[in-house]
Design a protein around this motif. Structure first.
Motif, PDB file in Angstrom:
ATOM      1  N   SER A  88       9.021   7.664  -6.433  1.00 29.36           N
ATOM      2  CA  SER A  88       8.959   6.545  -7.384  1.00 29.36           C
ATOM      3  C   SER A  88       7.602   5.854  -7.339  1.00 29.36           C
ATOM      4  CB  SER A  88      10.065   5.527  -7.080  1.00 29.36           C
ATOM      5  OG  SER A  88      11.339   6.104  -7.291  1.00 29.36           O
ATOM      6  N   HIS A  89       7.087   5.625  -6.134  1.00 33.04           N
ATOM      7  CA  HIS A  89       5.765   4.995  -6.008  1.00 33.04           C
ATOM      8  C   HIS A  89       4.676   5.875  -6.615  1.00 33.04           C
ATOM      9  CE1 HIS A  89       6.760   1.384  -3.797  1.00 33.04           C
ATOM     10  NE2 HIS A  89       7.506   2.085  -2.960  1.00 33.04           N
ATOM     11  N   LEU A  90       4.780   7.180  -6.389  1.00 31.98           N
ATOM     12  CA  LEU A  90       3.815   8.105  -6.996  1.00 31.98           C
ATOM     13  C   LEU A  90       3.908   8.081  -8.523  1.00 31.98           C
ATOM     14  CD1 LEU A  90       4.049  11.244  -4.673  1.00 31.98           C
ATOM     15  CD2 LEU A  90       2.068   9.736  -4.964  1.00 31.98           C
ATOM     16  N   PRO A  95      -0.636   2.454  -5.210  1.00 33.55           N
ATOM     17  CA  PRO A  95      -1.623   2.929  -4.238  1.00 33.55           C
ATOM     18  C   PRO A  95      -0.956   3.804  -3.170  1.00 33.55           C
ATOM     19  CG  PRO A  95      -1.753   0.534  -4.491  1.00 33.55           C
ATOM     20  CD  PRO A  95      -0.574   0.999  -5.273  1.00 33.55           C
ATOM     21  N   MET A  96      -1.694   4.743  -2.628  1.00 30.28           N
ATOM     22  CA  MET A  96      -1.155   5.681  -1.636  1.00 30.28           C
ATOM     23  C   MET A  96      -0.578   4.975  -0.410  1.00 30.28           C
ATOM     24  SD  MET A  96      -1.297   8.573  -3.025  1.00 30.28           S
ATOM     25  CE  MET A  96      -1.194   9.876  -1.828  1.00 30.28           C
ATOM     26  N   ILE A  97      -1.073   3.798  -0.083  1.00 31.52           N
ATOM     27  CA  ILE A  97      -0.580   3.072   1.089  1.00 31.52           C
ATOM     28  C   ILE A  97       0.905   2.738   0.949  1.00 31.52           C
ATOM     29  CG2 ILE A  97      -1.231   0.775   0.249  1.00 31.52           C
ATOM     30  CD1 ILE A  97      -1.499   2.009   3.882  1.00 31.52           C
ATOM     31  N   THR A  98       1.410   2.638  -0.286  1.00 30.35           N
ATOM     32  CA  THR A  98       2.831   2.321  -0.482  1.00 30.35           C
ATOM     33  C   THR A  98       3.734   3.473  -0.056  1.00 30.35           C
ATOM     34  OG1 THR A  98       2.795   3.067  -2.778  1.00 30.35           O
ATOM     35  CG2 THR A  98       2.387   0.711  -2.386  1.00 30.35           C
ATOM     36  N   LEU A  99       3.151   4.654   0.131  1.00 26.28           N
ATOM     37  CA  LEU A  99       3.937   5.804   0.591  1.00 26.28           C
ATOM     38  C   LEU A  99       4.164   5.773   2.094  1.00 26.28           C
ATOM     39  CD1 LEU A  99       2.245   8.691  -1.425  1.00 26.28           C
ATOM     40  CD2 LEU A  99       4.302   7.407  -1.997  1.00 26.28           C
ATOM     41  N   PHE A 100       3.377   4.969   2.811  1.00 24.60           N
ATOM     42  CA  PHE A 100       3.447   4.978   4.270  1.00 24.60           C
ATOM     43  C   PHE A 100       4.851   4.663   4.785  1.00 24.60           C
ATOM     44  CE2 PHE A 100       3.198   2.909   8.422  1.00 24.60           C
ATOM     45  CZ  PHE A 100       2.643   3.945   9.160  1.00 24.60           C
ATOM     46  N   GLY A 101       5.448   3.576   4.320  1.00 25.13           N
ATOM     47  CA  GLY A 101       6.776   3.171   4.798  1.00 25.13           C
ATOM     48  C   GLY A 101       7.848   4.223   4.543  1.00 25.13           C
ATOM     49  N   PRO A 102       8.022   4.631   3.288  1.00 24.52           N
ATOM     50  CA  PRO A 102       9.050   5.641   3.027  1.00 24.52           C
ATOM     51  C   PRO A 102       8.809   6.959   3.760  1.00 24.52           C
ATOM     52  CG  PRO A 102       8.331   4.643   0.968  1.00 24.52           C
ATOM     53  CD  PRO A 102       7.438   4.119   2.041  1.00 24.52           C
TER      54      PRO A 102
END
Length: 135
Positions: A88-90, A95-102
């Motif tokens: 969903s973030h993609l 920003p790519m940093i939002t992928l860190f948590g998931p």
């Protein structure tokens, strides 16, 4: 080797549980930042309640002894939820940093599932084979 695997399992499982509980609570109390995040992703706010409850219940299932089938469902739910969050973030160009948590929670889910002790797995019953000898 067994002690090492047990340590890996518990470290991953405790961090996974902490992540699921904290994000579940954030979603249940509908923190402003999380509501804005859901709006950016195009998801309805009521989904936060569903995900929050499922994360808390899944954590309980993963931590309690036994309940092997329920654990499998919880691990699957965590996997689908974290994959869905990352995708969903993609999809919205976050920003790519939002992928860190998931992705971190996804990796912890995989490690926890992979290293879980036999007592927390579904027992596969093998049929007993008997060889009959003629009299």
């Amino acid at each position: 080797m067994k002690k090492r695997n047990r340590i890996i399992y518990w470290v991953a499982t405790l961090w996974l549980s902490l992540g699921m509980i904290s994000t579940g609570i954030v979603q249940l109390i509908k923190m402003d930042e999380e509501v804005a995040n859901f709006n950016t992703l195009g998801y309805p706010v009521y989904l936060m309640t569903i995900l929050g409850i499922c994360k808390l219940l899944g954590t309980v299932a993963v931590l309690l002894p036994k309940l092997a089938i329920l654990k499998e469902w919880a691990y699957a739910g965590f996997t689908f939820t974290m994959l869905g969050a990352a995708i969903s973030h993609l999809a919205v160009g976050d920003p790519m940093i939002t992928l860190f948590g998931p992705l971190l929670l996804l990796v912890l889910t995989i490690i926890s599932w992979s290293f879980r002790p036999p007592s927390r797995k579904i027992v596969k019953l093998e049929p007993k084979m008997t060889i009959e000898t003629p009299l």
